[in-house]
Design an enzyme around this catalytic site. Structure first.
Site, mmCIF file in Angstrom:
data_model
loop_
_atom_site.group_PDB
_atom_site.id
_atom_site.type_symbol
_atom_site.label_atom_id
_atom_site.label_comp_id
_atom_site.label_asym_id
_atom_site.label_seq_id
_atom_site.Cartn_x
_atom_site.Cartn_y
_atom_site.Cartn_z
ATOM 1 N N GLU A 62 -9.036 -15.370 8.649
ATOM 2 C CA GLU A 62 -8.669 -16.909 9.366
ATOM 3 C C GLU A 62 -7.600 -16.812 10.093
ATOM 4 O O GLU A 62 -7.439 -17.284 11.009
ATOM 5 C CB GLU A 62 -8.592 -17.759 7.926
ATOM 6 C CG GLU A 62 -9.700 -18.035 7.349
ATOM 7 C CD GLU A 62 -10.225 -16.899 6.362
ATOM 8 O OE1 GLU A 62 -9.304 -16.074 5.937
ATOM 9 O OE2 GLU A 62 -11.410 -16.799 6.040
ATOM 10 N N GLU B 181 -0.263 -2.514 13.970
ATOM 11 C CA GLU B 181 -1.106 -2.030 12.964
ATOM 12 C C GLU B 181 -2.417 -2.550 13.228
ATOM 13 O O GLU B 181 -3.357 -1.875 12.875
ATOM 14 C CB GLU B 181 -0.327 -2.627 11.664
ATOM 15 C CG GLU B 181 -1.276 -2.350 10.243
ATOM 16 C CD GLU B 181 -0.883 -3.199 9.181
ATOM 17 O OE1 GLU B 181 0.161 -3.880 9.161
ATOM 18 O OE2 GLU B 181 -1.834 -3.466 8.125
ATOM 19 N N SER C 108 0.891 -1.137 -0.047
ATOM 20 C CA SER C 108 -0.057 0.085 0.091
ATOM 21 C C SER C 108 0.781 1.162 0.020
ATOM 22 O O SER C 108 1.756 1.286 0.757
ATOM 23 C CB SER C 108 -1.221 -0.125 1.163
ATOM 24 O OG SER C 108 -1.677 -1.078 1.178
HETATM 25 C C1 LIG Z 1 -5.812 -3.690 0.344
HETATM 26 C C2 LIG Z 1 -4.724 -4.560 0.865
HETATM 27 C C3 LIG Z 1 -3.594 -3.749 1.251
HETATM 28 C C4 LIG Z 1 -2.384 -4.485 1.501
HETATM 29 N N1 LIG Z 1 -1.296 -3.786 1.870
HETATM 30 C C5 LIG Z 1 -0.096 -4.416 2.224
HETATM 31 C C6 LIG Z 1 0.893 -3.861 2.706
HETATM 32 O O1 LIG Z 1 1.192 -2.518 2.630
HETATM 33 N N2 LIG Z 1 2.211 -4.276 2.908
HETATM 34 C C7 LIG Z 1 2.395 -5.732 2.773
HETATM 35 O O2 LIG Z 1 3.255 -6.434 3.085
HETATM 36 N N3 LIG Z 1 1.089 -6.656 2.397
HETATM 37 C C8 LIG Z 1 -0.022 -5.920 2.191
HETATM 38 N N4 LIG Z 1 -1.352 -6.559 1.835
HETATM 39 C C9 LIG Z 1 -1.160 -7.940 1.726
HETATM 40 C C10 LIG Z 1 -1.966 -8.768 2.639
HETATM 41 O O3 LIG Z 1 -1.020 -8.629 4.081
HETATM 42 C C11 LIG Z 1 -1.930 -10.466 2.388
HETATM 43 O O4 LIG Z 1 -2.725 -10.262 1.094
HETATM 44 C C12 LIG Z 1 -2.507 -11.213 3.487
HETATM 45 O O5 LIG Z 1 -1.637 -11.371 4.508
HETATM 46 C C13 LIG Z 1 -2.875 -12.540 2.825
HETATM 47 O O6 LIG Z 1 -1.825 -13.155 2.041
HETATM 48 P P1 LIG Z 1 -2.164 -13.889 0.728
HETATM 49 O O7 LIG Z 1 -2.651 -12.888 -0.299
HETATM 50 O O8 LIG Z 1 -0.686 -14.466 -0.006
HETATM 51 O O9 LIG Z 1 -3.234 -14.968 0.765
HETATM 52 P P2 LIG Z 1 -2.611 -16.483 1.333
HETATM 53 O O10 LIG Z 1 -1.574 -16.315 2.384
HETATM 54 O O11 LIG Z 1 -2.461 -17.308 0.205
HETATM 55 O O12 LIG Z 1 -4.318 -16.956 1.734
HETATM 56 C C14 LIG Z 1 -5.210 -17.579 0.838
HETATM 57 C C15 LIG Z 1 -6.412 -17.918 1.710
HETATM 58 O O13 LIG Z 1 -5.944 -19.049 2.585
HETATM 59 C C16 LIG Z 1 -6.092 -18.762 3.950
HETATM 60 N N5 LIG Z 1 -5.196 -19.112 4.763
HETATM 61 C C17 LIG Z 1 -3.826 -19.213 4.554
HETATM 62 N N6 LIG Z 1 -3.143 -19.622 5.466
HETATM 63 C C18 LIG Z 1 -4.184 -20.218 6.502
HETATM 64 C C19 LIG Z 1 -3.944 -20.716 7.697
HETATM 65 N N7 LIG Z 1 -2.736 -21.135 8.307
HETATM 66 N N8 LIG Z 1 -5.070 -21.245 8.166
HETATM 67 C C20 LIG Z 1 -6.328 -20.880 7.741
HETATM 68 N N9 LIG Z 1 -6.287 -20.079 6.630
HETATM 69 C C21 LIG Z 1 -5.517 -20.064 5.888
HETATM 70 C C22 LIG Z 1 -6.189 -17.183 4.065
HETATM 71 O O14 LIG Z 1 -7.138 -16.732 5.177
HETATM 72 C C23 LIG Z 1 -6.991 -16.955 2.728
HETATM 73 O O15 LIG Z 1 -8.263 -16.928 2.852
HETATM 74 C C24 LIG Z 1 -2.410 -5.924 1.543
HETATM 75 C C25 LIG Z 1 -3.615 -6.672 1.177
HETATM 76 C C26 LIG Z 1 -4.673 -5.910 0.539
HETATM 77 C C27 LIG Z 1 -5.868 -6.699 0.114
#
Ligand SMILES: Cc1cc2nc3c(=O)[nH]c(=O)nc-3n(C[C@H](O)[C@H](O)[C@H](O)COP(=O)(O)OP(=O)(O)OC[C@H]3O[C@@H](n4cnc5c(N)ncnc54)[C@H](O)[C@@H]3O)c2cc1C
Length: 302
Positions: free
Chosen positions: A286, A153, A70
């Site tokens: 989650e 945060e 972001s």
């Molecule tokens: C608007 C927005 C702003 C963001 N800003 C930032 C930022 O400034 N800096 C930054 O570093 N990141 C940022 N993010 C990223 C955000 O932190 C990640 O998208 C988030 O941590 C999920 O990671 P992923 O997208 O890789 O999903 P994944 O980790 O691949 O997860 C996919 C799905 O699987 C589920 N899941 C995964 N592991 C588990 C588990 N162990 N138990 C149960 N369920 C599980 C998740 O809940 C999700 O539903 C941002 C995201 C958004 C949408």
């Protein structure tokens, strides 16, 4: 600004004297921060990150890619997690760096969201050099510093945004007063009244949960896993509020910005779409439930 607030609390707790000089301009908003944690292969499983920082004299050389960052397109400084010891267990070989966004070798590419805005970005590192004094905390102890950042945060999201939630609730009540359902004001529908009252109750509960967390902070303690409960509470309440705004608008909810019949210029449609990201950003719902299960309730690890 949530990132700025979290960053200042972190610098106050963990920063060297020189690093703390960044607090004042950051609080004033003269410096904008972004947080480079997530990578294409490391989101919820953040410790899996593979961006490398290799020592070269009194500097580190950084290569790799971050995603979903972001405000990277407008930030001055970044908080970066990078792997400094690939042979250590995955949580142990990570270091936390503070870096100038304009350092040579940093490339930012905006990503468009479903709202139409490009609020977050991909960030690429190509032999970016950073001095060792830019390490926050100790080398290879970045995981702990990263977790503290996320707690701050979540605390800011849960407590800070409940104020914004209260403002949205007032605006939504005003919307309900103006809209009609079956020829009568929406506010005269008993089911709608129940839903609005429940949102007010949830918002009040969030205010007091946040106040408890802030009290802990004022006593000099770090925010704990209960910050996850505040974040989750805010997410669920805001998403319910935005869904109810769509219900209140009825068929008009289909008209977004750009249509001259859109209610309030399409403000609620934008807010509804943006709210879908709430349960992903700052750690998914989650993951918050896992933290509460394991660290608050003492349940076995999943
Ligand atoms: C608007 C927005 C702003 C963001 N800003 C930032 C930022 O400034 N800096 C930054 O570093 N990141 C940022 N993010 C990223 C955000 O932190 C990640 O998208 C988030 O941590 C999920 O990671 P992923 O997208 O890789 O999903 P994944 O980790 O691949 O997860 C996919 C799905 O699987 C589920 N899941 C995964 N592991 C588990 C588990 N162990 N138990 C149960 N369920 C599980 C998740 O809940 C999700 O539903 C941002 C995201 C958004 C949408």
């Amino acid at each position: 600004m949530i990132v700025n607030r979290g960053c200042c609390s972190l610098l106050l707790k963990k920063g060297s004297e020189r690093q703390r000089e960044l607090i004042r301009p950051s609080l004033r908003g003269d410096l904008i921060w972004c947080q480079l944690f997530s990578e294409p292969g490391a989101g919820s499983d953040l410790a899996n990150l593979s961006t490398r920082a290799v020592r070269d004299g009194d500097e580190y050389v950084i290569n790799g890619q971050k995603v979903w960052t972001s405000l990277a397109h407008m930030a001055d400084w970044m908080m970066l997690l990078a792997r400094t010891d690939p042979n250590a267990p995955k949580h142990k070989g990570i270091t936390y760096f503070l870096l100038d966004m304009h350092a040579p070798g940093v490339t930012v590419k905006p990503l468009k969201q479903m709202t139409g805005d490009a609020e977050f970005n991909e960030v690429f590192f190509d032999n970016v050099r950073v001095h060792e004094r830019q390490v926050l905390g100790e080398v290879n102890n970045g995981w702990a510093v990263g977790l503290t950042t996320l707690m701050f945060e979540r605390l800011a999201l849960g407590f800070g945004l409940q104020v914004r939630l209260r403002i949205s609730l007032e605006s939504m009540i005003d919307l309900a007063r103006r809209m009609e359902k079956d020829g009568r004001a929406v506010t005269s529908d008993p089911v709608m009244r129940q839903k609005i009252a429940q949102l007010w109750i949830d918002t009040e509960a969030l205010k007091y949960t946040g106040a408890r967390a802030i009290t802990k902070l004022l006593k000099g303690e770090l925010p704990g896993p209960e910050a996850s409960a505040g974040k989750m509470g805010w997410v669920e309440t805001n998403q319910k509020l935005q869904e109810l705004a769509m219900e209140i608008e009825g068929p008009y909810s289909q008209l977004a910005k750009g249509s001259d019949r859109a209610v309030d210029g399409g403000f609620w449609q934008y807010a509804f779409l943006r709210s879908r990201a709430n349960s992903i950003e700052g750690g998914t719902t989650e993951i918050q439930k896992n933290i509460i299960g394991e660290r608050v309730l003492g349940l076995p690890k999943g």
